[in-house]
Design an enzyme around this catalytic site. Sequence first.
Site, mmCIF file in Angstrom:
data_model
loop_
_atom_site.group_PDB
_atom_site.id
_atom_site.type_symbol
_atom_site.label_atom_id
_atom_site.label_comp_id
_atom_site.label_asym_id
_atom_site.label_seq_id
_atom_site.Cartn_x
_atom_site.Cartn_y
_atom_site.Cartn_z
ATOM 1 N N SER A 113 0.861 -1.115 -0.171
ATOM 2 C CA SER A 113 0.075 0.064 -0.002
ATOM 3 C C SER A 113 0.928 1.325 -0.062
ATOM 4 C CB SER A 113 -0.978 -0.342 1.151
ATOM 5 O OG SER A 113 -1.811 1.103 0.966
ATOM 6 N N HIS A 114 0.711 2.180 0.904
ATOM 7 C CA HIS A 114 1.455 3.293 1.333
ATOM 8 C C HIS A 114 2.866 3.364 1.628
ATOM 9 C CE1 HIS A 114 -0.448 2.193 4.747
ATOM 10 N NE2 HIS A 114 0.288 2.897 5.437
ATOM 11 N N ASP A 277 -2.395 6.596 -3.554
ATOM 12 C CA ASP A 277 -1.381 5.810 -2.799
ATOM 13 C C ASP A 277 -0.737 4.578 -3.862
ATOM 14 O OD1 ASP A 277 -3.206 3.994 -2.728
ATOM 15 O OD2 ASP A 277 -2.675 3.260 -0.630
ATOM 16 N N ASP A 279 -1.059 1.561 -4.099
ATOM 17 C CA ASP A 279 -1.798 0.451 -4.853
ATOM 18 C C ASP A 279 -3.134 0.992 -5.032
ATOM 19 O OD1 ASP A 279 -2.629 0.744 -2.185
ATOM 20 O OD2 ASP A 279 -3.507 -1.217 -2.032
ATOM 21 N N ASP A 281 -5.778 2.526 -3.642
ATOM 22 C CA ASP A 281 -6.922 2.433 -2.974
ATOM 23 C C ASP A 281 -7.053 3.833 -2.073
ATOM 24 O OD1 ASP A 281 -4.971 1.838 -1.025
ATOM 25 O OD2 ASP A 281 -6.220 -0.325 -0.554
ATOM 26 N N ARG A 282 -6.231 4.422 -1.720
ATOM 27 C CA ARG A 282 -6.389 5.662 -0.825
ATOM 28 C C ARG A 282 -6.444 6.973 -1.811
ATOM 29 N NH1 ARG A 282 -2.597 5.317 4.578
ATOM 30 N NH2 ARG A 282 -3.186 3.149 5.021
ATOM 31 N N LYS A 376 -11.405 -0.068 -0.641
ATOM 32 C CA LYS A 376 -11.497 1.399 -1.042
ATOM 33 C C LYS A 376 -10.868 1.921 -2.234
ATOM 34 C CE LYS A 376 -7.381 2.121 2.065
ATOM 35 N NZ LYS A 376 -7.176 1.037 2.650
HETATM 36 C C1 G16 Z 1 -5.040 -0.497 5.734
HETATM 37 C C2 G16 Z 1 -6.145 -0.818 5.796
HETATM 38 C C3 G16 Z 1 -7.103 0.259 6.159
HETATM 39 C C4 G16 Z 1 -6.604 0.811 7.494
HETATM 40 C C5 G16 Z 1 -5.235 1.232 7.103
HETATM 41 C C6 G16 Z 1 -4.232 1.718 8.588
HETATM 42 O O1 G16 Z 1 -4.963 0.473 4.453
HETATM 43 O O2 G16 Z 1 -6.778 -1.315 4.639
HETATM 44 O O3 G16 Z 1 -8.384 -0.221 6.728
HETATM 45 O O4 G16 Z 1 -7.180 2.114 7.709
HETATM 46 O O5 G16 Z 1 -4.395 0.101 6.621
HETATM 47 O O6 G16 Z 1 -4.342 0.659 9.260
HETATM 48 P P1 G16 Z 1 -3.486 0.879 10.605
HETATM 49 O O7 G16 Z 1 -3.874 2.014 11.283
HETATM 50 O O8 G16 Z 1 -3.689 -0.463 11.403
HETATM 51 O O9 G16 Z 1 -1.806 1.101 10.196
HETATM 52 P P2 G16 Z 1 -3.944 0.138 3.386
HETATM 53 O O10 G16 Z 1 -4.110 1.390 2.374
HETATM 54 O O11 G16 Z 1 -2.501 0.284 3.904
HETATM 55 O O12 G16 Z 1 -4.127 -0.942 2.516
#
Ligand code: G16
Length: 543
Positions: A113-114, A277, A279, A281-282, A376
């Site tokens: 992801s990010h 981000d 991937d 989704d953000r 998302k």
């Molecule tokens: C993931 C989850 C999200 C979550 C985020 C942050 O996002 O899919 O639901 O809000 O991580 O999670 P944490 O606070 O546990 O670090 P992504 O975009 O990283 O896949």
Amino acid sequence: MEKLTVPTTPIEGQKPGTSGLRKKTRVFMQRHYLENFVQAIWTAIGGVQGKTLILGGDGRYFNDRAAQVILRMAAAGGAARVIVGQGAILSTPAASNLIRQRQTDGGIILSASHNPGGIDADFGIKFNMPNGGPAPEDVTNRIFEATRTITAYDIVESRDVDLSRTGETRLGDMIVEVVDPVADYAALMERLFDFDAIARLIAGGFTLRFDAMHAVTGPYAKAILEDRLGAAPGSVMNAVPQPDFGGGHPDPNPIWAKPLVDLVMGPDAPDFAAASDGDGDRNMILGRGVYVTPSDSLAVLAANAHLAPGYADGLKGVARSMPTSRAVDRVAAARGLACYETPTGWKFFGNLLDAGRATLCGEESAGTGSDHVREKDGLWAVLLWLNILAASGRSVAETMQAHWREFGRNYYSRHDYEALDKTVADALMGDLRGCLAVLPGQSFAGRRVTEADEFAYDDPVDGSHSAGQGLRIGFEGGARAVFRLSGTGTEGATLRVYLEDFVDDPTRLDLAPETALSDIVAAADAIAGIGAKTGRLAPDVIT
Ligand code: G16
């Protein structure tokens, strides 16, 4: 083609977190590491014999190698077909869409992801279910259990499959179908939104910038925003995906997308700007001179989604993760919509979307989405915003002002303390948990605590119970401080402190968030002793 059964032994720590398994890339590159985890996925889903899967990732370092390993293991497991994005690329929402559209048995998404990419950065893998959504906890628990008892994995020996061209090839008896990663997704967006209205807005001189942060959304954003909607060439910045995201941190927030924020705050600001981000989704939404918090964005989208054709019939309900501000709750209350509060993690929205209880969902961590997929979706949020602006004729700033005047404003900020010693972070949370019962009635920094608890969630659809989902402290006047440890970090522990205060006095709707929240910040520190216990004088990241 020879099928090998390779003996292996369990590897410590393969427990999926908030969103799949995320580790340092070099950890994933260790012998058997990826293979053990993939075999554990097969075990957890009852094998892949005869199944059809989607496969793709955000293009970060090791994406291509991992995809080849997974293809060989799917073939060894007897999968019928794997549909792969060209070059092993698929944004997370596009993968979710393909899983659903092609009525598959699920899919594997390669992404952290990010988190930054590269051999010395992060890598990740997750399994999504046939509904297109991330595997729920019972499945991720089964995956983890399987990693603890694994003795062997199956893989075929073969040359790499050519993923550079679309079309079908074979790997043993398994069909590998390479597809254009953008086409189906762009078609879905065109069904949901009034592309003509957005194109007219842009043709009328409305300017925009989209920062793809050298990550997966570059090709998607260029195809949709520039080629289909007519945004000027170059409106999509950093559009070429790179394995290390150009050395950056592909996290669309004011810290990591600072150049874009500086642009909208400066003299050459476009009317609208956004970023996504690693991937895809953000999202981060900006207007000329305005940064829209993810929580506010969710509330604005909930209040105005009916302006887009895909949501013209209204919403079935809305959902937000617990730490997300309660701005959307106010919209739901005013419009008579059901509103759900779930734990952090997109996987918790899946049941609500499948059951038709919610149409829009969102999280403070820059995620918004709807029932069009089960992830998302960054570009979707951008297009819904553009559709709303085109239909209302308002600017982003005017939209926010109107929203706050109607619903009040939930000032919001998140403070992250990263790479803490895990024992220290666990002790801080343990101490805080221990004093929750005695907090109500006490005052800190002039604010009286009215309630304090540890959030647990009972899924209204399948009845599953998820405990230990964050510590909530409520203050008089609707303010709140929430504490939780991140489930996506790859180094030590990250403490997240979520701060919120509600204001409906029309003369106080335009404060700087740090001013509006200063006493809640002080109260949170006084209660949890963050500085004293961690030695950190300030958060590493404030969003
Ligand atoms: C993931 C989850 C999200 C979550 C985020 C942050 O996002 O899919 O639901 O809000 O991580 O999670 P944490 O606070 O546990 O670090 P992504 O975009 O990283 O896949």
